[in-house]
Design a protein around this motif. Sequence first.
Motif, short mmCIF file in Angstrom:
data_model
loop_
_atom_site.label_atom_id
_atom_site.label_comp_id
_atom_site.label_asym_id
_atom_site.label_seq_id
_atom_site.Cartn_x
_atom_site.Cartn_y
_atom_site.Cartn_z
N THR A 232 11.35 -63.32 -15.10
CA THR A 232 11.76 -63.65 -16.36
C THR A 232 10.59 -63.96 -17.13
O THR A 232 9.71 -64.69 -16.50
N THR A 233 10.41 -63.66 -18.22
CA THR A 233 9.41 -64.75 -18.86
C THR A 233 9.84 -64.55 -20.34
O THR A 233 10.92 -63.51 -21.06
N VAL A 234 9.08 -65.25 -21.21
CA VAL A 234 9.07 -65.77 -22.77
C VAL A 234 6.82 -66.42 -23.19
O VAL A 234 7.25 -67.14 -22.71
N GLY A 235 7.07 -65.23 -23.75
CA GLY A 235 5.62 -65.92 -24.79
C GLY A 235 5.85 -65.99 -26.06
O GLY A 235 6.57 -65.45 -26.71
N ILE A 236 5.36 -66.95 -26.23
CA ILE A 236 5.40 -67.79 -27.69
C ILE A 236 4.14 -68.19 -28.10
O ILE A 236 3.11 -68.71 -27.96
N ASP A 237 3.67 -67.31 -29.00
CA ASP A 237 2.07 -67.54 -29.74
C ASP A 237 1.88 -66.86 -31.40
O ASP A 237 3.00 -65.72 -31.27
N LYS A 238 1.37 -66.34 -31.35
CA LYS A 238 0.70 -65.83 -33.11
C LYS A 238 0.31 -64.50 -32.28
O LYS A 238 -1.02 -64.08 -32.05
N TRP A 239 0.96 -63.63 -31.37
CA TRP A 239 1.51 -62.20 -30.74
C TRP A 239 0.58 -61.13 -32.08
O TRP A 239 1.51 -61.09 -33.74
N THR A 240 -0.31 -60.20 -31.62
CA THR A 240 -0.35 -59.14 -32.51
C THR A 240 0.41 -58.29 -31.37
O THR A 240 0.62 -57.75 -29.73
N LEU A 241 2.17 -57.67 -31.82
CA LEU A 241 3.11 -56.70 -31.17
C LEU A 241 2.15 -55.35 -31.36
O LEU A 241 2.30 -54.79 -33.23
N VAL A 242 2.50 -54.61 -30.40
CA VAL A 242 2.03 -52.79 -30.68
C VAL A 242 3.44 -51.68 -30.29
O VAL A 242 3.57 -52.65 -28.90
N ARG A 243 3.51 -51.41 -31.31
CA ARG A 243 4.88 -50.76 -30.86
C ARG A 243 5.04 -49.27 -30.27
O ARG A 243 4.23 -48.10 -31.69
N SER A 244 5.33 -48.84 -29.56
CA SER A 244 5.21 -47.30 -29.35
C SER A 244 6.59 -47.03 -28.22
O SER A 244 6.80 -47.09 -27.89
N THR A 245 6.06 -45.55 -27.80
CA THR A 245 7.28 -45.00 -26.60
C THR A 245 6.50 -44.04 -25.47
O THR A 245 5.65 -43.28 -26.04
N LEU A 246 7.06 -44.01 -24.49
CA LEU A 246 6.90 -42.99 -23.84
C LEU A 246 7.13 -41.80 -24.06
O LEU A 246 7.79 -41.08 -24.85
N ALA A 247 6.39 -40.80 -23.04
CA ALA A 247 7.23 -39.29 -23.15
C ALA A 247 8.33 -38.82 -23.84
O ALA A 247 8.77 -38.47 -23.94
N ASP A 248 9.50 -39.80 -22.47
CA ASP A 248 10.10 -39.72 -22.36
C ASP A 248 11.49 -41.00 -23.60
O ASP A 248 12.59 -40.52 -23.58
N GLY A 282 8.43 -41.66 -7.71
CA GLY A 282 9.67 -41.29 -8.34
C GLY A 282 9.85 -41.65 -9.52
O GLY A 282 8.45 -42.60 -10.56
N PRO A 283 10.64 -41.22 -10.36
CA PRO A 283 11.33 -41.73 -11.86
C PRO A 283 10.92 -43.55 -12.38
O PRO A 283 10.67 -44.17 -11.70
N TYR A 284 10.27 -43.56 -13.91
CA TYR A 284 10.24 -44.73 -13.95
C TYR A 284 11.29 -45.56 -14.24
O TYR A 284 11.86 -45.14 -14.68
N PRO A 285 12.02 -46.50 -13.65
CA PRO A 285 12.74 -47.00 -12.91
C PRO A 285 13.41 -48.54 -14.05
O PRO A 285 14.15 -48.82 -13.65
N GLN A 286 12.17 -48.74 -15.22
CA GLN A 286 12.68 -49.83 -15.92
C GLN A 286 13.40 -48.98 -17.05
O GLN A 286 12.51 -48.05 -17.92
N SER A 287 13.85 -50.18 -18.03
CA SER A 287 13.92 -50.38 -19.16
C SER A 287 13.16 -49.77 -20.68
O SER A 287 13.27 -49.06 -21.69
N ALA A 288 12.19 -50.69 -20.52
CA ALA A 288 11.22 -50.79 -21.07
C ALA A 288 10.07 -51.19 -20.43
O ALA A 288 9.83 -50.72 -19.65
N ALA A 289 8.78 -50.94 -21.82
CA ALA A 289 7.11 -50.76 -20.88
C ALA A 289 6.69 -51.90 -21.58
O ALA A 289 6.70 -51.81 -23.10
N GLY A 290 5.02 -52.08 -20.91
CA GLY A 290 4.26 -52.63 -21.74
C GLY A 290 3.89 -53.84 -21.13
O GLY A 290 3.12 -53.64 -20.19
N GLY A 291 3.13 -54.55 -21.96
CA GLY A 291 2.36 -55.58 -20.97
C GLY A 291 2.19 -57.20 -21.95
O GLY A 291 1.96 -56.99 -23.01
N ILE A 292 1.59 -58.45 -21.62
CA ILE A 292 1.59 -59.21 -22.63
C ILE A 292 0.44 -59.86 -22.01
O ILE A 292 0.09 -60.33 -20.98
N PHE A 293 -0.66 -59.88 -22.98
CA PHE A 293 -1.83 -60.45 -22.94
C PHE A 293 -2.50 -61.40 -23.26
O PHE A 293 -2.30 -61.52 -24.12
#
Length: 474
Positions: A232-248, A282-293
């Motif tokens: 588990t994590t939380v990040g607090i910053d002046k993030w630039t958030l970029v949203r998209s979706t995978l093919a599924d 096998g199939p991607y097992p998570q509810s969401a995806a992305g990264g925290i840089f």
Amino acid sequence: MVRVRVVCAVLATTAFAACSAPVQLPAPDPSEQAKIPGSAGIGDPYYPEDGNGGYDVTSYDVAVSYDPTSKRLEGDTTVVATADAALGGYHLDLTGYDVAAVEVDGSPARFTREGDHELVITPATPVAAGAVFRTRVTYAGVPKISEDAALGVSGWQIAKSGGAFVAGEPHSASSWYPVNDHPLDKATFRLTAKVPDGWRVIANGREESTTSEGGWTTSTWVEPNRIAPYLTTVGIDKWTLVRSTLADGTPVVDAYAPGTEDKRQVESRLPEVLEFLAGKFGPYPQSAAGGIFLNESISFSLETQTRPIYAKWAGLEVIVHEQAHQWFGNSVSLERWADVCLNECFASYAQWLWDEDKNRVDLDKLYRTTVARKTDSYWNRKLVDMGAGNEFTAVYDKGQLAVHALRKQLGDEKFFTLLKRWTSEHRDGNASWADFTALVTEVAGTDIGPFLDAWFHQAGKPGDEYLYPAGLRK
């Protein structure tokens, strides 16, 4: 996890008395220790004070507010759990903070603090065996920064921007909310975080809402899949958030700290990475995806569930590694830290698989070259039950060789069947090295125990019959 630097100690010689052989007692079973009513520790032999016994957590509902100026955190967390036995008292892990109140099923409970992280709770009425019960803890203070000589800084950390983030292994969750802090007790996770306007929040799972009122911005993130606390994590910053979706349709949220804009190009390959790994595991097992840089030169990147945390030095190979953990370590989690090879050996080998497919690297040649140039100090490290403090060493490099040798021993068809069966049969659960050995034997159709022992349990270079299976030597 990927570390930028690996340091290990090698025991060169060991003397034994000639008149008697040492007696080795079996390690305690964490799954059984976890059921001991009220125990302060879940039973992991490496970290006996981590986690707690007597109950199984089903969900965390964490609410925090954090002011980067004062560095003060205020928390209100509800832990829903099922009692394994009658509980007259029990523990949660919480490092630091002033605890204002504890309630159990809506009634005030007595509580005390013991040691560095134990919150000992005595409910007004004992919890019955099998009962579902709710523990609410309100607390506040400046988060404590924790550093271990072998493992480095872990848990709540301050960013150079003045913000904060949470990352650490094997334990970090107790640095910001009350928790049963061991991977054996996975639970769903909901976070509501409030920060001053101008700051933004990133966390695990799916973003449910973000609102602003009275100078504060509140965001809610929900992870419906069960998650090991250190992920588990939380990040607090002046993030630039970029949203998209995978093919599924899986939602993707990438967060870039100021100064990490150059990482957007490498993260643009995330859909390709996940598609490649799904083909192997096998199939991607998570509810969401992305990264925290992060714009931080911390010594590791970490596979925080759905959305890994990356140090500023991380490149594409690290993204491949941490995303492979979404299967190995996150979806299928270990039962005890002695078996961390189940996480790291296979995530590290995913980097080799990527190089084989995308960069046309001859892995057999790479294997032979690597074997030829390594010295005794490299080989004299165990991959399973390596000792507390040594978990994050050999698994990253010797682990790659071991998994490739296993692939050659089994042949590609059986090897990739093994990987997909492992991630499918233990999805959203925990598993042990004994479970893995049993599945390897089943898939192989023969006993390959001596091979597994030579590579994974022994500190030393395997004999040639195990070092060069299936004509690997040329």
